[in-house]
Design an enzyme around this catalytic site. Structure first.
Site, PDB file in Angstrom:
ATOM      1  N   HIS A 290      -5.228  -4.531  -0.438  1.00 43.41           N
ATOM      2  CA  HIS A 290      -5.227  -3.453  -1.164  1.00 43.41           C
ATOM      3  C   HIS A 290      -5.864  -4.045  -3.334  1.00 43.41           C
ATOM      4  CE1 HIS A 290      -4.383   0.715   0.646  1.00 43.41           C
ATOM      5  NE2 HIS A 290      -3.896  -0.256   1.525  1.00 43.41           N
TER       6      HIS A 290
ATOM      7  N   SER B  30       0.579  -1.745  -0.140  1.00 41.00           N
ATOM      8  CA  SER B  30      -0.243  -0.049   0.007  1.00 41.00           C
ATOM      9  C   SER B  30       0.837   1.249  -0.289  1.00 41.00           C
ATOM     10  CB  SER B  30      -1.086  -0.119   1.141  1.00 41.00           C
ATOM     11  OG  SER B  30      -0.406   0.026   2.413  1.00 41.00           O
TER      12      SER B  30
ATOM     13  N   LYS C  41     -12.130  -1.518   1.220  1.00 37.75           N
ATOM     14  CA  LYS C  41     -11.099  -0.369   0.157  1.00 37.75           C
ATOM     15  C   LYS C  41     -12.483  -1.276  -1.037  1.00 37.75           C
ATOM     16  CE  LYS C  41      -6.870  -0.475   2.658  1.00 37.75           C
ATOM     17  NZ  LYS C  41      -7.385   0.612   3.560  1.00 37.75           N
TER      18      LYS C  41
END
Length: 408
Positions: free
Chosen positions: A225, A197, A256
């Site tokens: 992610h 990330s 996310k």
């Protein structure tokens, strides 16, 4: 300074930096959002009384589902049915049929036999690592892993061997030479992020999976992610790199791509059963509110229908942003997906650039110590499937101007 307010050198330095940035009008953190759309928001910086619109490139709503009508309706329906909170910890207070449905849907989506919900993605990593690793075990971890992984390993009591970022050769060397503490037999784990990330690059999972098999180590991959965004079915970096069936545990978050809240772990049936009865961050926390579970369930259903197209748009937008930044002479540090990183260097400079961008209508994410090493401060741009060509062109223009202005 009073002993009551002397927090030690490191913490005092943090507070001094906050004071300095606030005094200089360069403090970029904790903007107040007064109105939110998918790629637009109205924010009020902490030191102003007036809000203003920004285009958001500081979001992790990668697939643009946070305002999707079906996802919002899923949250509302679940809340009306079960209320806003749970009775307490799930072991004695129970959890709802929606929680069961989401765990079953996650298992089916991931291809693993079982799944378990956690209050946050951080608690998923704390629970998994604190349960599967302990004194007498050795864990091999990429030195750029997310801090939640590092915290989980610290709490586990296991011996930790950090290998150089994305360096399978160094990992192999450590696996060959690092035995259990004091010669005791113990479990071996390898743990990495799928998509890092703070760096925007992918772990070399095929090489790491081969080493896990060769040295009889469990492989844990944090897909925070990459879940929902990478791979043919959105199963993450492990699917993209064709090693999904060689990963023992994946952890992730709904915050996310799934546009909700909470965390999860997907693994074999017995491992999930162990986590359910032993992971303290699960056992000692109340269950997720029904509304977030309903939103996550709806997001999985939407992605089953729209995921391929949304992932294509996300991939195209990320490629165009990286291309346009490179054409403008802006370094993206080898970013490979929808997490696009722009190195800046010093913390104060990074803060000033981020604040200047926010004031001019572009919200990005400044990563400063301790999230990144000292001297390694950077801007992180989160691309969305909903960004337009104009959004990307405007972001490149503003970012180029802000960096150039800071260099003068």
């Amino acid at each position: 300074m009073s002993p009551l307010t002397d927090f030690g050198t490191a913490h005092n330095s943090t507070l001094e930096a906050v004071d300095r940035l606030q005094k200089d009008g360069a403090y970029p953190l904790f903007p107040v959002i007064t109105q939110r759309e998918v790629t637009r928001a109205w924010i009020r910086p902490h030191d102003t009384a007036v809000d203003h619109p920004v285009t958001v490139f500081g979001s992790a709503d990668y697939l643009g589902l946070a305002r999707h009508p079906k996802v919002v309706q899923g949250a509302l329906d679940a809340t009306r049915r079960f209320g806003t909170g749970m009775y307490g910890i799930q072991a004695v207070g129970g959890y709802t049929t929606l929680h069961e449905e989401l765990e079953e849907a996650l298992a089916a989506w991931s291809g693993h036999p079982g799944a378990l919900l956690f209050p946050t993605g951080m608690q998923a990593n704390l629970g998994v690592l604190g349960t599967l690793a302990g004194p007498g075990d050795v864990v091999f971890a990429d030195r750029f892993n997310h801090q939640s992984i590092t915290m989980g390993l610290e709490l586990s009591g296991a011996a930790v061997r950090a290998f150089r970022h994305n360096d399978p050769e160094h990992l192999a060397e450590l696996l060959r030479t690092a035995g259990p503490p004091a010669g005791r037999p113990g479990r071996r784990l390898i743990v990495v992020d799928g998509l890092f990330s703070a760096d925007g690059d992918l772990a070399p999972l095929p090489e790491i999976a081969e080493l896990a098999e060769r040295y009889d180590a469990l492989l844990v991959v944090d897909e925070a992610h990459s879940a929902g965004t990478l791979g043919d079915r959105g199963r993450g970096a492990a699917e993209l790199l064709e090693v999904r069936d060689r990963v023992d545990v994946i952890t992730g978050t709904f915050t996310k791509a799934f546009a909700s809240s909470g965390g999860f772990a997907c693994a074999g049936t017995e491992m999930v059963r162990l986590l359910r009865h032993s992971a303290r961050s699960y056992l000692l926390s109340a269950g997720l509110p029904a509304g977030t579970v309903g939103a996550s369930l709806a997001a999985l259903q939407v992605l089953a229908q729209e995921g391929e197209e949304r992932r294509r748009r996300l991939r195209d937008n990320a490629a165009e942003l990286r291309r346009a930044l490179a054409a403008a002479g802006v370094d993206t540090a080898g970013s490979m997906a929808h997490v696009v990183v722009v190195p800046v260097g010093l913390m104060d400079r990074t803060a000033r650039v981020a604040r200047r961008l926010a004031d001019r209508g572009l919200l990005v994410c400044p990563l400063i110590p301790p999230a990144v090493p000292i001297g390694g401060a950077r801007l992180r741009l989160g691309v969305s499937a909903e960004h337009t060509a104009d959004d990307i062109a405007n972001a490149v223009r503003l970012l180029s101007e802000a960096l150039a202005g800071e260099a003068q």
